[in-house]
Motif scaffolding. Sequence first.
Motif, PDB file in Angstrom:
ATOM      1  N   LYS A  60       7.176   2.470  -2.208  1.00 39.00           N
ATOM      2  CA  LYS A  60       7.332   2.118  -3.613  1.00 39.00           C
ATOM      3  C   LYS A  60       6.241   1.175  -4.111  1.00 39.00           C
ATOM      4  CE  LYS A  60      10.616   0.289  -6.974  1.00 39.00           C
ATOM      5  NZ  LYS A  60      12.000  -0.179  -7.234  1.00 39.00           N
ATOM      6  N   TYR A  61       5.845   0.200  -3.294  1.00 39.46           N
ATOM      7  CA  TYR A  61       4.966  -0.867  -3.783  1.00 39.46           C
ATOM      8  C   TYR A  61       3.521  -0.817  -3.260  1.00 39.46           C
ATOM      9  CZ  TYR A  61       9.054  -3.202  -5.723  1.00 39.46           C
ATOM     10  OH  TYR A  61      10.165  -3.509  -6.470  1.00 39.46           O
ATOM     11  N   LYS A  62       3.277  -0.067  -2.211  1.00 45.42           N
ATOM     12  CA  LYS A  62       1.959  -0.138  -1.573  1.00 45.42           C
ATOM     13  C   LYS A  62       0.822   0.280  -2.501  1.00 45.42           C
ATOM     14  CE  LYS A  62      -0.667   1.337   2.478  1.00 45.42           C
ATOM     15  NZ  LYS A  62      -0.648   2.091   3.758  1.00 45.42           N
ATOM     16  N   SER A  63       1.018   1.372  -3.230  1.00 43.05           N
ATOM     17  CA  SER A  63      -0.057   1.898  -4.075  1.00 43.05           C
ATOM     18  C   SER A  63      -0.476   0.900  -5.151  1.00 43.05           C
ATOM     19  CB  SER A  63       0.384   3.211  -4.715  1.00 43.05           C
ATOM     20  OG  SER A  63      -0.629   3.702  -5.579  1.00 43.05           O
ATOM     21  N   THR A  64       0.495   0.317  -5.846  1.00 45.57           N
ATOM     22  CA  THR A  64       0.190  -0.655  -6.905  1.00 45.57           C
ATOM     23  C   THR A  64      -0.508  -1.877  -6.335  1.00 45.57           C
ATOM     24  OG1 THR A  64       2.104   0.056  -8.184  1.00 45.57           O
ATOM     25  CG2 THR A  64       1.186  -2.085  -8.728  1.00 45.57           C
ATOM     26  N   LEU A  65       0.005  -2.372  -5.214  1.00 48.60           N
ATOM     27  CA  LEU A  65      -0.614  -3.531  -4.576  1.00 48.60           C
ATOM     28  C   LEU A  65      -2.044  -3.213  -4.128  1.00 48.60           C
ATOM     29  CD1 LEU A  65       2.424  -4.729  -2.463  1.00 48.60           C
ATOM     30  CD2 LEU A  65       1.275  -6.084  -4.223  1.00 48.60           C
ATOM     31  N   ALA A  66      -2.231  -2.037  -3.536  1.00 49.79           N
ATOM     32  CA  ALA A  66      -3.554  -1.653  -3.037  1.00 49.79           C
ATOM     33  C   ALA A  66      -4.567  -1.568  -4.173  1.00 49.79           C
ATOM     34  CB  ALA A  66      -3.473  -0.318  -2.296  1.00 49.79           C
ATOM     35  N   GLN A  67      -4.182  -0.955  -5.289  1.00 51.80           N
ATOM     36  CA  GLN A  67      -5.087  -0.832  -6.429  1.00 51.80           C
ATOM     37  C   GLN A  67      -5.476  -2.208  -6.960  1.00 51.80           C
ATOM     38  OE1 GLN A  67      -3.269   1.725  -9.360  1.00 51.80           O
ATOM     39  NE2 GLN A  67      -2.952   3.376  -7.890  1.00 51.80           N
ATOM     40  N   SER A  68      -4.506  -3.096  -7.034  1.00 51.29           N
ATOM     41  CA  SER A  68      -4.770  -4.434  -7.547  1.00 51.29           C
ATOM     42  C   SER A  68      -5.695  -5.209  -6.621  1.00 51.29           C
ATOM     43  CB  SER A  68      -3.450  -5.197  -7.710  1.00 51.29           C
ATOM     44  OG  SER A  68      -2.601  -4.516  -8.587  1.00 51.29           O
ATOM     45  N   MET A  69      -5.407  -5.159  -5.338  1.00 53.32           N
ATOM     46  CA  MET A  69      -6.207  -5.906  -4.361  1.00 53.32           C
ATOM     47  C   MET A  69      -7.624  -5.345  -4.263  1.00 53.32           C
ATOM     48  SD  MET A  69      -3.397  -6.517  -1.345  1.00 53.32           S
ATOM     49  CE  MET A  69      -2.002  -7.629  -1.613  1.00 53.32           C
ATOM     50  N   MET A  70      -7.749  -4.016  -4.431  1.00 54.46           N
ATOM     51  CA  MET A  70      -9.068  -3.398  -4.337  1.00 54.46           C
ATOM     52  C   MET A  70      -9.988  -3.899  -5.434  1.00 54.46           C
ATOM     53  SD  MET A  70     -10.736  -1.458  -2.353  1.00 54.46           S
ATOM     54  CE  MET A  70     -12.325  -0.626  -2.342  1.00 54.46           C
ATOM     55  N   ARG A  71      -9.431  -4.134  -6.626  1.00 52.07           N
ATOM     56  CA  ARG A  71     -10.241  -4.639  -7.731  1.00 52.07           C
ATOM     57  C   ARG A  71     -10.813  -6.013  -7.406  1.00 52.07           C
ATOM     58  NH1 ARG A  71      -5.877  -2.266 -10.682  1.00 52.07           N
ATOM     59  NH2 ARG A  71      -6.576  -0.490 -11.927  1.00 52.07           N
ATOM     60  N   ILE A  72     -10.112  -6.753  -6.582  1.00 51.53           N
ATOM     61  CA  ILE A  72     -10.532  -8.115  -6.261  1.00 51.53           C
ATOM     62  C   ILE A  72     -11.348  -8.171  -4.988  1.00 51.53           C
ATOM     63  CG2 ILE A  72      -9.726 -10.472  -5.812  1.00 51.53           C
ATOM     64  CD1 ILE A  72      -9.151  -9.348  -8.633  1.00 51.53           C
ATOM     65  N   LEU A  73     -10.861  -7.548  -3.934  1.00 55.49           N
ATOM     66  CA  LEU A  73     -11.488  -7.694  -2.622  1.00 55.49           C
ATOM     67  C   LEU A  73     -12.673  -6.754  -2.411  1.00 55.49           C
ATOM     68  CD1 LEU A  73      -8.235  -8.110  -0.511  1.00 55.49           C
ATOM     69  CD2 LEU A  73      -9.815  -9.901  -1.235  1.00 55.49           C
ATOM     70  N   LYS A  74     -12.705  -5.631  -3.145  1.00 51.02           N
ATOM     71  CA  LYS A  74     -13.832  -4.693  -3.097  1.00 51.02           C
ATOM     72  C   LYS A  74     -14.077  -4.131  -1.701  1.00 51.02           C
ATOM     73  CE  LYS A  74     -15.034  -5.171  -7.412  1.00 51.02           C
ATOM     74  NZ  LYS A  74     -14.903  -4.051  -8.358  1.00 51.02           N
ATOM     75  N   SER A  75     -13.049  -4.104  -0.891  1.00 50.77           N
ATOM     76  CA  SER A  75     -13.204  -3.602   0.469  1.00 50.77           C
ATOM     77  C   SER A  75     -11.906  -2.932   0.896  1.00 50.77           C
ATOM     78  CB  SER A  75     -13.541  -4.746   1.434  1.00 50.77           C
ATOM     79  OG  SER A  75     -13.372  -4.337   2.785  1.00 50.77           O
ATOM     80  N   GLN A  76     -11.994  -1.644   1.212  1.00 51.24           N
ATOM     81  CA  GLN A  76     -10.800  -0.916   1.649  1.00 51.24           C
ATOM     82  C   GLN A  76     -10.243  -1.507   2.933  1.00 51.24           C
ATOM     83  OE1 GLN A  76      -9.452   1.606  -0.252  1.00 51.24           O
ATOM     84  NE2 GLN A  76      -7.705   1.383   1.129  1.00 51.24           N
ATOM     85  N   ASP A  77     -11.130  -1.914   3.834  1.00 53.59           N
ATOM     86  CA  ASP A  77     -10.676  -2.504   5.094  1.00 53.59           C
ATOM     87  C   ASP A  77      -9.914  -3.802   4.854  1.00 53.59           C
ATOM     88  OD1 ASP A  77     -11.771  -0.449   6.558  1.00 53.59           O
ATOM     89  OD2 ASP A  77     -13.638  -1.520   7.005  1.00 53.59           O
ATOM     90  N   GLU A  78     -10.442  -4.644   3.948  1.00 48.98           N
ATOM     91  CA  GLU A  78      -9.768  -5.908   3.635  1.00 48.98           C
ATOM     92  C   GLU A  78      -8.394  -5.640   3.030  1.00 48.98           C
ATOM     93  OE1 GLU A  78     -10.634  -8.924   4.278  1.00 48.98           O
ATOM     94  OE2 GLU A  78     -12.789  -8.957   4.569  1.00 48.98           O
ATOM     95  N   VAL A  79      -8.329  -4.663   2.120  1.00 42.80           N
ATOM     96  CA  VAL A  79      -7.072  -4.339   1.449  1.00 42.80           C
ATOM     97  C   VAL A  79      -6.039  -3.825   2.455  1.00 42.80           C
ATOM     98  CG1 VAL A  79      -5.963  -2.762  -0.182  1.00 42.80           C
ATOM     99  CG2 VAL A  79      -8.094  -3.925  -0.804  1.00 42.80           C
TER     100      VAL A  79
END
Length: 198
Positions: free
Chosen positions: A29-48
């Motif tokens: 339920k929550y992973k996709s929204t969190l991942a999109q948000s974190m990606m905008r900030i961290l700019k790294s798929q591995d970090e996310v």
Amino acid sequence: MKSTNPIDRSIITRLKEGDELAMKELITKYKSTLAQSMMRILKSQDEVEDLLQELFIRIWTLREEINTDLSFQAFLYRIAGNLAYDRLRKLANEKRLVADYFTHLTEVYSHIEEGVFNQEIKTILDQAIEQLPEQRRRVFILCKIEGKSYEEVSRLLSISVATVNTHITNANNTLKNYFQQRPDLSFLIMLALLSAKL
């Protein structure tokens, strides 16, 4: 204070009892929204991915502490915020935090206009921009905050496109240095941007 919605309350009740399937449902339920948000900030798929894994491990570990009478989203985002703080602080120490920061300025200001961020965030941004010489500040605001093209700004201010480009380059360098010297402010704005997306 917001409470957990009925669907989440049912899932959380099962989670608190150690139901692993309930944990998987929450992740779905929550992973996709969190991942999109974190990606905008961290700019790294591995970090996310690393941060999300740590986040859901933390939720599982703390499952018995979840209060179903309160908002689960608030609980989730508070843990996400704490984890993001630690990760962003680490990135700031590595001088990676603000490398792409100014690509977000228009987005941040749009959220300010929508009332998502508080006055403190706007004040921090305004104080940083005030460090720029007058003409450079005007060019920066027109291009980066109002979203005008270099050609439009060139016509508005009767300067060449090359001069606009020089102003933007110098403004970016000045502002990046400003925030690199103040990682606490960088973190505050980045975390606010993250929270606005959750």
